[in-house]
Design an enzyme around this catalytic site. Sequence first.
Site: not given
Length: 134
Positions: A20, A101, A125
Amino acid sequence: MKKTPLLNIALSRVIASLGHGDVLMIVDAGMPVPPGVELIDLALTRGVPDFVSVLDTVLAEMQVESHVLAEEIRLKQPPALSVLDRLNAEGGLGEQRVVSHEALKQLSRSARAIVRTGECQPYTNIALVAGVVF
């Protein structure tokens, strides 16, 4: 032989080992991979395999709690963005966070693994944050 769609041994191993909150990134061919982060390089040539095919296969195996995109993806509008928007609207990607980014590259340093595709569209991405099935 496995019944689920994912056949790549390295990628299957990484997904099975996620806990998790762990991060798995699926990136285009140009995204840098920080030293020390496992790279699963699926890229064969420009566009093969494409980002969406890899994402669909990973989502068939991985429980996703949330995801992170770079804000630049909205500016460049690569073809995969419409698929990401649809998956997000359907709830298949959990909560969305958008960062620069540069911040996404910083996040990549803490990823359990980075999956490089042959995608050659800029900013295609995603960082997937593992959830739990219970």
